[in-house]
Design an enzyme around this catalytic site. Structure first.
Site, PDB file in Angstrom:
ATOM      1  N   HIS A 135      -4.675   6.058  -1.366  1.00 26.06           N
ATOM      2  CA  HIS A 135      -5.265   6.066  -0.024  1.00 26.06           C
ATOM      3  C   HIS A 135      -4.229   6.413   1.053  1.00 26.06           C
ATOM      4  O   HIS A 135      -4.600   6.764   2.164  1.00 26.06           O
ATOM      5  CB  HIS A 135      -5.865   4.689   0.261  1.00 26.06           C
ATOM      6  CG  HIS A 135      -7.239   4.704   0.842  1.00 26.06           C
ATOM      7  ND1 HIS A 135      -8.061   5.806   0.889  1.00 26.06           N
ATOM      8  CD2 HIS A 135      -7.958   3.692   1.431  1.00 26.06           C
ATOM      9  CE1 HIS A 135      -9.211   5.484   1.469  1.00 26.06           C
ATOM     10  NE2 HIS A 135      -9.172   4.212   1.803  1.00 26.06           N
ATOM     11  N   TYR A 165      -5.729  -0.957   9.698  1.00 24.24           N
ATOM     12  CA  TYR A 165      -6.134  -0.646   8.339  1.00 24.24           C
ATOM     13  C   TYR A 165      -7.030   0.577   8.382  1.00 24.24           C
ATOM     14  O   TYR A 165      -7.552   0.963   9.428  1.00 24.24           O
ATOM     15  CB  TYR A 165      -6.790  -1.858   7.668  1.00 24.24           C
ATOM     16  CG  TYR A 165      -5.735  -2.851   7.262  1.00 24.24           C
ATOM     17  CD1 TYR A 165      -5.074  -2.723   6.046  1.00 24.24           C
ATOM     18  CD2 TYR A 165      -5.341  -3.860   8.130  1.00 24.24           C
ATOM     19  CE1 TYR A 165      -4.066  -3.600   5.688  1.00 24.24           C
ATOM     20  CE2 TYR A 165      -4.328  -4.744   7.782  1.00 24.24           C
ATOM     21  CZ  TYR A 165      -3.693  -4.601   6.559  1.00 24.24           C
ATOM     22  OH  TYR A 165      -2.685  -5.459   6.211  1.00 24.24           O
ATOM     23  N   ASN A 178     -10.019   1.462   7.727  1.00 23.03           N
ATOM     24  CA  ASN A 178     -11.362   1.415   8.313  1.00 23.03           C
ATOM     25  C   ASN A 178     -11.352   1.350   9.834  1.00 23.03           C
ATOM     26  O   ASN A 178     -12.394   1.498  10.462  1.00 23.03           O
ATOM     27  CB  ASN A 178     -12.137   0.209   7.775  1.00 23.03           C
ATOM     28  CG  ASN A 178     -12.339   0.280   6.279  1.00 23.03           C
ATOM     29  OD1 ASN A 178     -11.912   1.222   5.613  1.00 23.03           O
ATOM     30  ND2 ASN A 178     -12.987  -0.725   5.738  1.00 23.03           N
ATOM     31  N   TYR A 238       0.805  -1.228   0.000  1.00 27.82           N
ATOM     32  CA  TYR A 238       0.000   0.000   0.000  1.00 27.82           C
ATOM     33  C   TYR A 238       0.837   1.277   0.000  1.00 27.82           C
ATOM     34  O   TYR A 238       0.288   2.371  -0.070  1.00 27.82           O
ATOM     35  CB  TYR A 238      -0.925   0.024   1.221  1.00 27.82           C
ATOM     36  CG  TYR A 238      -1.886  -1.129   1.272  1.00 27.82           C
ATOM     37  CD1 TYR A 238      -2.920  -1.235   0.349  1.00 27.82           C
ATOM     38  CD2 TYR A 238      -1.755  -2.121   2.233  1.00 27.82           C
ATOM     39  CE1 TYR A 238      -3.805  -2.303   0.386  1.00 27.82           C
ATOM     40  CE2 TYR A 238      -2.636  -3.190   2.280  1.00 27.82           C
ATOM     41  CZ  TYR A 238      -3.656  -3.275   1.353  1.00 27.82           C
ATOM     42  OH  TYR A 238      -4.534  -4.332   1.392  1.00 27.82           O
ATOM     43  N   ASN A 281     -13.861   6.072   4.963  1.00 30.26           N
ATOM     44  CA  ASN A 281     -14.001   5.109   6.055  1.00 30.26           C
ATOM     45  C   ASN A 281     -13.048   5.348   7.217  1.00 30.26           C
ATOM     46  O   ASN A 281     -13.396   5.071   8.367  1.00 30.26           O
ATOM     47  CB  ASN A 281     -13.863   3.682   5.527  1.00 30.26           C
ATOM     48  CG  ASN A 281     -15.067   3.278   4.708  1.00 30.26           C
ATOM     49  OD1 ASN A 281     -16.185   3.704   4.973  1.00 30.26           O
ATOM     50  ND2 ASN A 281     -14.844   2.465   3.690  1.00 30.26           N
ATOM     51  N   ASP A 318      -6.818  11.419   2.131  1.00 27.39           N
ATOM     52  CA  ASP A 318      -7.155  11.527   0.712  1.00 27.39           C
ATOM     53  C   ASP A 318      -8.619  11.890   0.527  1.00 27.39           C
ATOM     54  O   ASP A 318      -9.458  11.549   1.352  1.00 27.39           O
ATOM     55  CB  ASP A 318      -6.853  10.206   0.000  1.00 27.39           C
ATOM     56  CG  ASP A 318      -7.644   9.042   0.583  1.00 27.39           C
ATOM     57  OD1 ASP A 318      -7.382   8.675   1.744  1.00 27.39           O
ATOM     58  OD2 ASP A 318      -8.532   8.500  -0.107  1.00 27.39           O
TER      59      ASP A 318
END
Length: 186
Positions: free
Chosen positions: A19, A64, A66, A14, A112, A91
């Site tokens: 994100h 993560y 969320n 990632y 989220n 973002d």
């Protein structure tokens, strides 16, 4: 103490994704302020410094996206940081790549990570710096798009936005946020 939190997802896969642009800003601030980010008991990377005579903290949640509130809220509680001294950097699909927008408060806008923070804090009354990543134009699902990397054409504008967001954070250390908004919102 002012707390700057950049949202993103942990893990090599990632690292350079849309994100994770909040992480880009925290990395830039850590470099500028010579802050070493270490793993904290709050499920994040955390470091502190004195900047312009003020105590500041940087955080990159290792939950993560969320679950970002599961890192941020215990950190705020442990260090007794006023919600008014928290700035969340993340973002935003609704801004084009390269644009930044600062806000004093507001809803999640469908993000989220911000939803999680609102849920755990029990308030929307925290400052934000939103960095544009644009929306997919080729029918790509949003969930895939936010986990994609910036195109070569987008990278210069995105990196400029990261630097501007870091500049806004620096100014926010000693300047009322409303003034920072006036200086940086386009």
């Amino acid at each position: 103490m002012k707390l700057f939190v950049g949202l993103g997802n942990p893990g090599k896969e990632y690292e350079q994704t849309r994100h994770n642009i909040g992480f880009f800003v925290i990395d830039e601030l850590a470099k500028r302020w010579n802050v070493s980010l270490k793993t904290a008991k709050f499920r994040g990377l955390f470091g502190t410094a004195s900047v312009f005579g003020e105590k500041v903290a940087l955080c990159k949640p290792l939950t993560y996206m969320n679950l970002s509130g599961e890192c941020v809220c215990p950190l705020i509680d442990f260090y007794d940081i006023a919600v008014d001294d928290v700035i969340i950097i993340y973002d935003d699909l609704d801004l084009p790549p390269g644009k930044i927008r600062l806000r004093l408060k507001g809803g999640s806008g469908g993000h989220n990570g911000v939803k999680s923070i609102i849920h755990h804090l029990g308030t929307e009354q925290f400052k934000r710096i939103r960095i544009g990543i644009g929306r997919p134009t080729n029918g790509q699902p949003v969930a895939d798009y936010v986990l994609s990397r910036f195109t070569e054409e987008e990278k210069p504008a995105v990196m400029e936005a990261v630097l501007r967001a870091a500049d806004a954070c620096e100014q926010a250390v000693t300047t009322p946020f409303i003034q920072v908004m006036n200086d940086f919102n386009e």
